[in-house]
Design a protein around this motif. Structure first.
Motif, PDB file in Angstrom:
ATOM      1  N   ALA A  64       0.814  -1.215   0.000  1.00 30.98           N
ATOM      2  CA  ALA A  64       0.000   0.000   0.000  1.00 30.98           C
ATOM      3  C   ALA A  64       0.848   1.266   0.000  1.00 30.98           C
ATOM      4  O   ALA A  64       0.382   2.329  -0.372  1.00 30.98           O
ATOM      5  CB  ALA A  64      -0.905   0.017   1.232  1.00 30.98           C
ATOM      6  N   SER A  65       2.117   1.150   0.412  1.00 33.42           N
ATOM      7  CA  SER A  65       2.938   2.348   0.593  1.00 33.42           C
ATOM      8  C   SER A  65       4.102   2.437  -0.384  1.00 33.42           C
ATOM      9  O   SER A  65       4.259   3.452  -1.073  1.00 33.42           O
ATOM     10  CB  SER A  65       3.473   2.390   2.025  1.00 33.42           C
ATOM     11  N   ILE A  66       4.916   1.385  -0.470  1.00 28.97           N
ATOM     12  CA  ILE A  66       6.091   1.461  -1.330  1.00 28.97           C
ATOM     13  C   ILE A  66       5.679   1.481  -2.797  1.00 28.97           C
ATOM     14  O   ILE A  66       6.358   2.053  -3.645  1.00 28.97           O
ATOM     15  CB  ILE A  66       7.078   0.312  -1.013  1.00 28.97           C
ATOM     16  N   ALA A  67       4.533   0.864  -3.118  1.00 27.19           N
ATOM     17  CA  ALA A  67       4.013   0.990  -4.475  1.00 27.19           C
ATOM     18  C   ALA A  67       3.708   2.455  -4.786  1.00 27.19           C
ATOM     19  O   ALA A  67       3.920   2.926  -5.911  1.00 27.19           O
ATOM     20  CB  ALA A  67       2.754   0.142  -4.641  1.00 27.19           C
ATOM     21  N   VAL A  68       3.238   3.196  -3.788  1.00 29.20           N
ATOM     22  CA  VAL A  68       2.989   4.624  -3.966  1.00 29.20           C
ATOM     23  C   VAL A  68       4.314   5.365  -4.154  1.00 29.20           C
ATOM     24  O   VAL A  68       4.413   6.303  -4.958  1.00 29.20           O
ATOM     25  CB  VAL A  68       2.214   5.190  -2.757  1.00 29.20           C
ATOM     26  N   VAL A  69       5.355   4.927  -3.424  1.00 26.91           N
ATOM     27  CA  VAL A  69       6.672   5.536  -3.575  1.00 26.91           C
ATOM     28  C   VAL A  69       7.201   5.305  -4.991  1.00 26.91           C
ATOM     29  O   VAL A  69       7.829   6.187  -5.594  1.00 26.91           O
ATOM     30  CB  VAL A  69       7.655   4.976  -2.522  1.00 26.91           C
TER      31      VAL A  69
END
Length: 288
Positions: A64-69
């Motif tokens: 959910a987070s590093i994909a956003v990064v």
């Protein structure tokens, strides 16, 4: 500002993360713990003591987070390239940007990504380094019960500023590395694709995979230091900074310490980055 680059980055980052997380868990263990004899021994011990789920520790948070990064990386890269060359994604094959512009845009993406990534990466590394089973057995109980508990524990026990532990090292690692990453990918695509045409799926896969390996060869020494500094809080303050961590690591384990995890990084980098670039390219072609 084109938003499709950010969306394509998120989609490709999520797919690459799912494929590469087990390799990443082994890499993190090898770099931050000295009890393993190599990749196979590390993988065997994880499976024996933690089951197959041990390879996926810390993945729910990155998905959910590093994909956003990753979305930030590709979005910043593409928009900086647009500012430098005034060419959109659809126009780049007919009017290709210079390698210098690609390198600058990649470095900009790496710099911004590093500071967005730091808190998420710290939590991922802490969770991946828990060797206790997820289910309590006897007196064994994981220190962190999940990503949210890990984050709140770090803030409570070490202070909120510790969430950025390793951010400086990430910046030093990712800024030049991602410039090299995008230049390598673009150079291979251009060498094997007729002018004004999009590269084939095979060329995209090969170029993405080689770009991933090339970037990790450059990044691994600082990645080792980054992982060790991020683990400080679990055993008290150990390193006073990047230089102290480098000197201490060399004194204990010799110069070879900076290449710990290189083999598993390379094995992971090819399929992960091949899929990342393929999904990124095809999403933008579909969008266009």
């Amino acid at each position: 500002m084109p938003v499709e680059e950010f969306v394509a980055g998120w989609v490709s980052g999520a797919l690459g993360l799912i494929l590469g997380h087990p390799f990443d868990t082994i890499k993190v263990r090898l770099q931050s713990q000295d009890k393993y004899r190599g990749v196979l021994d590390c993988a065997t011990q994880i499976y024996r003591h933690e089951s197959i789920l041990g390879f996926f520790k810390g993945m729910s948070f990155p998905i959910a987070s590093i994909a956003v990064v990753n979305s930030v990386l590709f979005g910043v890269y593409s928009n900086v390239l647009l500012a430098l060359t005034s060419t959109t994604y659809q126009e780049r094959r007919a009017n290709p940007p210079s390698y210098a512009d690609i390198f600058i845009a990649g470095c900009a993406g790496g710099f911004v990504q590093a500071y967005c990534l730091a808190p998420f990466d710290l939590i991922k590394v802490r969770l991946q380094n828990q060797t206790e089973p997820r289910v309590r057995r006897g007196n064994l109980r994981p220190r962190y019960l999940g990503p949210v508990h890990c984050m709140t524990s770090i803030i409570r026990e070490e202070g909120p500023q510790r969430l950025l532990r390793g951010a400086g090292t990430l910046m030093l690692r990712d800024t030049p590395t991602l410039g090299i990453y995008f230049v390598t990918y673009e150079w291979i695509c251009r060498q094997y694709t007729p002018k004004d045409q999009n590269p084939s799926s095979f060329i995209v896969l090969v170029a993405g995979g080689i770009a991933g390996i090339n970037s990790w060869v450059t990044a691994t020494p600082l990645d080792v230091i980054k992982c060790r500094m991020q683990m400080d809080g679990m055993k008290g303050q150990v390193y006073r900074g990047v230089l102290d961590c480098m000197v201490s690591s060399i004194q204990r384990e010799g110069p070879r310490v900076f290449f710990k995890g290189l083999a598993i990084n390379s094995a992971r980098a090819f399929p992960v980055n091949a899929i990342t670039f393929l999904s990124y390219e095809y999403f933008l072609r579909w969008w266009g």
